[in-house]
Enzyme design. Structure first.
Site, PDB file in Angstrom:
ATOM      1  CE  LYS A   1       8.732   9.402  27.708  1.00 36.47           C
ATOM      2  NZ  LYS A   1       7.474   8.880  26.832  1.00 36.47           N
TER       3      LYS A   1
ATOM      4  CB  CYS B   1      -4.612   4.608  18.494  1.00 36.13           C
ATOM      5  SG  CYS B   1      -2.826   4.791  18.135  1.00 36.13           S
TER       6      CYS B   1
HETATM    7  P1  NAD Z   1       4.058   8.889  22.721  1.00 38.51           P
HETATM    8  O1  NAD Z   1       3.380   9.899  23.681  1.00 38.51           O
HETATM    9  O2  NAD Z   1       4.641   7.447  24.051  1.00 38.51           O
HETATM   10  O3  NAD Z   1       5.590   8.627  22.350  1.00 38.51           O
HETATM   11  C1  NAD Z   1       5.378  10.733  21.961  1.00 38.51           C
HETATM   12  C2  NAD Z   1       7.262  10.922  22.041  1.00 38.51           C
HETATM   13  O4  NAD Z   1       7.673  12.110  21.044  1.00 38.51           O
HETATM   14  C3  NAD Z   1       6.734  10.959  23.925  1.00 38.51           C
HETATM   15  O5  NAD Z   1       7.901  10.351  24.217  1.00 38.51           O
HETATM   16  C4  NAD Z   1       7.734  12.633  23.356  1.00 38.51           C
HETATM   17  O6  NAD Z   1       8.384  13.413  24.593  1.00 38.51           O
HETATM   18  C5  NAD Z   1       8.080  13.136  22.489  1.00 38.51           C
HETATM   19  N1  NAD Z   1       8.212  14.072  21.235  1.00 38.51           N
HETATM   20  C6  NAD Z   1       7.322  15.623  21.863  1.00 38.51           C
HETATM   21  N2  NAD Z   1       7.321  16.189  20.800  1.00 38.51           N
HETATM   22  C7  NAD Z   1       8.640  15.966  20.906  1.00 38.51           C
HETATM   23  C8  NAD Z   1       9.738  16.990  19.818  1.00 38.51           C
HETATM   24  N3  NAD Z   1       8.922  17.876  19.195  1.00 38.51           N
HETATM   25  N4  NAD Z   1      10.610  15.663  19.987  1.00 38.51           N
HETATM   26  C9  NAD Z   1      11.441  14.930  20.109  1.00 38.51           C
HETATM   27  N5  NAD Z   1      10.503  14.543  20.704  1.00 38.51           N
HETATM   28  C10 NAD Z   1       9.485  15.252  21.280  1.00 38.51           C
HETATM   29  O7  NAD Z   1       3.317   8.909  21.854  1.00 38.51           O
HETATM   30  P2  NAD Z   1       3.099   7.195  21.021  1.00 38.51           P
HETATM   31  O8  NAD Z   1       1.657   6.463  21.199  1.00 38.51           O
HETATM   32  O9  NAD Z   1       4.219   6.636  20.260  1.00 38.51           O
HETATM   33  O10 NAD Z   1       2.546   7.750  19.362  1.00 38.51           O
HETATM   34  C11 NAD Z   1       2.612   8.543  18.678  1.00 38.51           C
HETATM   35  C12 NAD Z   1       2.386   8.786  17.477  1.00 38.51           C
HETATM   36  O11 NAD Z   1       1.642   6.993  16.696  1.00 38.51           O
HETATM   37  C13 NAD Z   1       1.219   9.247  17.444  1.00 38.51           C
HETATM   38  O12 NAD Z   1       0.444  10.003  16.598  1.00 38.51           O
HETATM   39  C14 NAD Z   1      -0.170   8.110  17.282  1.00 38.51           C
HETATM   40  O13 NAD Z   1      -1.446   8.179  16.793  1.00 38.51           O
HETATM   41  C15 NAD Z   1       0.232   7.459  16.449  1.00 38.51           C
HETATM   42  N6  NAD Z   1       0.343   5.683  16.946  1.00 38.51           N
HETATM   43  C16 NAD Z   1       0.442   4.886  17.830  1.00 38.51           C
HETATM   44  C17 NAD Z   1       0.880   3.888  17.975  1.00 38.51           C
HETATM   45  C18 NAD Z   1       0.273   3.029  19.931  1.00 38.51           C
HETATM   46  O14 NAD Z   1      -0.553   1.535  20.034  1.00 38.51           O
HETATM   47  N7  NAD Z   1       0.906   3.680  20.872  1.00 38.51           N
HETATM   48  C19 NAD Z   1       0.078   3.229  16.993  1.00 38.51           C
HETATM   49  C20 NAD Z   1      -0.017   3.798  16.222  1.00 38.51           C
HETATM   50  C21 NAD Z   1       0.411   5.197  15.530  1.00 38.51           C
END
Ligand code: NAD
Length: 443
Positions: free
Chosen positions: A35, A257
C-alpha cells in the site's frame, strides 16, 4: 503542525489526504508495504471518487511510510486501523493495541492519540492505560460513507469527540484547533466522554441497519397483501420524525461496517448482561433476506436453478466502491452457484471487478472458481443469461439500453434486488415482454 495517521485503508487514507488538503503536514504509516509503495507512486490502493487527484494535488504535504519511527514528532496521531469481527462476532482489537504499542516508544507525554477506528466501550480507556503518561487518548469515531468519502470528510454531519475525565483543557483546545475548518463551517460538534463517543458510533450504525431491516421485513408483508413497499416507505419517510433515508427495501445490508458493528454491539450488551433485542432482530432479518430473495428467483424457474446462467449487476457492497467486504451481491452469487447456477458478474467500478477476479483466482478450489466469471463489459455479462439480477443500487441501470439487453439475454427476467428501476421504466419493460420482480413491489 505535523500529524500522524496509522493505517492507510478507507478511513486512514481519506483522513490523511483530507488533512493534507487542509494544510497540515501528514505522515501516514501502514504495515502493508504494498500500500505504501502504491501511495508513494501517487496511486491509491482503494477506489474512492476524486481521491487520486486530491492525493496528487497534496503530495508535498503527504509522506507515506512503512517505518513507525517516522511518526515521531507528530503532535496528533490518528489511529485508523481495522477492527474486524472475530469468529464469535466480537470486535477484534489486535490491530488497535498493536498500533498503540508500536507508537508508545515514540511518545513524550505531549502528544494526542486519537482513536478513529470503531472500538467497543472501554477501548479508549484501555489504550490510555497502555500508553500511561506518554500521550492523551481521544475518541473521534468516523462516520464517512464509502463511495462519497471525500465529500463526507469535508462536509461531515457531525464531529464526535470523547475525552477522558482527567484530560487537561489544552487537549480539547488542540483537537478543536485541528478541526477548526469544520468549526468555521458550523458543523455540529458533540463533545463528550470516551464511553459515549464509542457508543454513538455503534448506535448510529445499528440504528441505520435496523431501519433497513425493518423495511425489508415489512416488504415481505407488503408482497403478501398486495401493497407496494416503495409507496409505504415514501409515506413513512415524509414524516420528519422518521425521515426518508435508509428505507429502501432490498437484499439487505453488508459492507465493512454494518455487519461487524451490529455484531459488536450485540456483544457489548451481552458483556453487560443485557439482552440485545433490537440489534439481534436487525441481524437476523438481514441474514434471512438473501434467502428470501433467492427463493423468489427459484420460484420463477420452477424451483430449479441448475444449469441456469445469471447476469449479476453489481459486485461490491454498495455503489461507487471497490470494497467487497460482506457484499450481499457476492453472497447471492455464492448461493446461486450452490444451487447449480453459473454467474456472470459486472460492476461499474473497475476496482471492484479487479478485486472479485482476485478472489476467484485465490479461491481456485472453491465454488467461486468455477461458478463465477467477472466480465469487463456489460454486453458480455448479459449474453445468454437466463435472468438479470440487480444487486447494487446504481441509478445508472435506469439509463442502460434494455432493448439491447433483451437481444442479448436468453430469457427476459429481471430480479431487482434494490428496487432501483423506476416505475415507468419497469412498466415499459413489462410491456415489452420482460418479467420483473423487485422486493415488495407489485407489477
Ligand atoms: P481497512 O482495512 O481499509 O484499513 C486498515 C489499515 O490499517 C490497513 O491498511 C492495514 O494494513 C492497516 N494496519 C493494521 N494494523 C496496523 C498497524 N499496527 N500499524 C499500521 N497500520 C496497520 O479499514 P477501514 O475500512 O479503513 O476501517 C478502519 C476503521 O474505521 C475500522 O474500525 C472501521 O470500523 C472504521 N470505519 C470504517 C468506515 C468505512 O467506511 N470503511 C467508516 C467509518 C468507520
Amino acid at each position: 503542525m505535523k500529524i500522524g495517521v496509522i493505517g492507510t485503508g478507507y478511513v486512514g487514507l481519506i483522513q490523511a489526504v483530507g488533512l493534507a488538503h487542509l494544510g497540515f503536514e501528514v505522515v501516514a504509516y501502514d504495515i502493508d508495504l504494498s500500500k505504501i509503495e502504491a501511495l508513494r507512486r501517487g496511486e491509491p490502493p482503494i477506489y474512492e471518487k476524486g481521491l487520486k487527484e486530491l492525493l496528487q494535488q497534496n503530495r508535498e504535504r503527504l509522506f507515506f511510510t512503512h517505518w513507525v519511527e517516522d511518526l515521531r514528532d507528530s503532535e496528533i496521531v490518528f489511529v485508523c486501523v481495522g477492527t474486524p469481527q472475530d469468529a464469535k462476532g466480537k470486535a477484534n482489537l489486535n490491530f488497535v493495541f498493536s498500533a498503540a504499542e508500536r507508537i508508545k516508544p515514540l511518545l513524550t507525554g505531549r502528544e494526542i492519540v486519537v482513536l478513529k477506528s470503531t472500538v467497543p466501550v472501554g477501548t479508549n480507556r484501555k489504550v490510555q492505560q497502555l500508553l500511561g503518561n506518554s500521550a492523551f487518548v481521544v475518541s473521534n469515531p468516523e462516520f464517512l460513507r464509502e463511495g462519497i468519502a471525500l465529500n463526507d470528510f469535508f462536509n461531515p454531519e457531525r464531529v464526535v469527540l470523547g475525552f477522558g475525565e482527567s484530560h487537561p483543557q489544552w487537549v480539547r483546545e488542540k483537537m478543536l484547533k485541528v478541526y477548526d475548518y469544520f468549526l468555521k463551517k458550523e458543523v455540529p460538534f458533540v463533545i463528550t466522554d470516551w464511553e459515549s463517543a464509542e457508543l454513538i458510533k455503534y448506535a448510529s450504525n445499528t440504528f441505520l441497519a435496523m431501519k433497513i431491516s425493518f423495511v425489508n421485513e415489512l416488504a415481505r408483508l407488503a408482497e403478501k397483501v398486495g401493497a407496494v413497499i416503495r409507496d409505504i416507505a415514501k409515506g413513512m419517510g415524509l414524516d420528519s420524525r422518521i425521515g426518508d433515508k435508509f428505507l429502501n427495501a432490498g437484499i439487505g445490508w453488508g459492507g465493512s461496517c454494518f455487519p461487524k458493528d451490529v455484531s459488536a454491539l450485540i456483544w457489548q450488551f451481552k458483556e453487560w448482561e443485557l439482552e440485545p433485542k433490537l440489534p439481534k432482530a436487525t441481524k437476523e432479518i438481514n441474514e434471512e433476506q438473501l434467502l428470501w430473495f433467492l427463493n423468489k428467483i427459484k420460484r420463477h424457474y420452477g424451483g430449479n436453478l441448475s444449469g441456469k446462467t445469471f447476469a449479476l449487476l453489481g459486485l461490491a457492497f454498495k455503489p461507487y466502491t471497490d470494497d467487497l467486504r460482506e457484499s450481499p451481491a457476492l453472497k447471492l452469487a455464492e448461493m446461486l452457484i450452490e444451487e447449480g447456477a453459473f454467474v456472470k458478474g459486472y460492476d461499474y467500478v473497475e476496482g471492484a471487478r479487479r478485486n472479485v477476479k482476485k478472489l476467484v483466482e485465490l479461491n481456485t478450489s472453491t465454488r467461486y472458481s468455477y461458478g463465477l466469471m467477472v466480465c469487463d463489459d456489460l454486453a458480455d455479462t448479459l449474453k445468454g443469461a437466463d435472468g438479470v439480477i440487480i444487486a447494487v443500487e446504481y441509478r445508472e441501470w435506469n439509463r442502460e439500453h434494455w432493448d439491447e439487453f433483451a437481444r442479448l439475454v436468453r430469457h427476459k427476467a429481471i430480479f431487482d434486488g434494490r428496487n432501483i428501476l423506476e416505475r415507468k421504466l419497469v412498466e415499459e419493460l413489462v410491456n415489452r415482454g420482460w418479467h420483473y420482480e423487485g422486493v415488495g413491489v407489485k407489477v
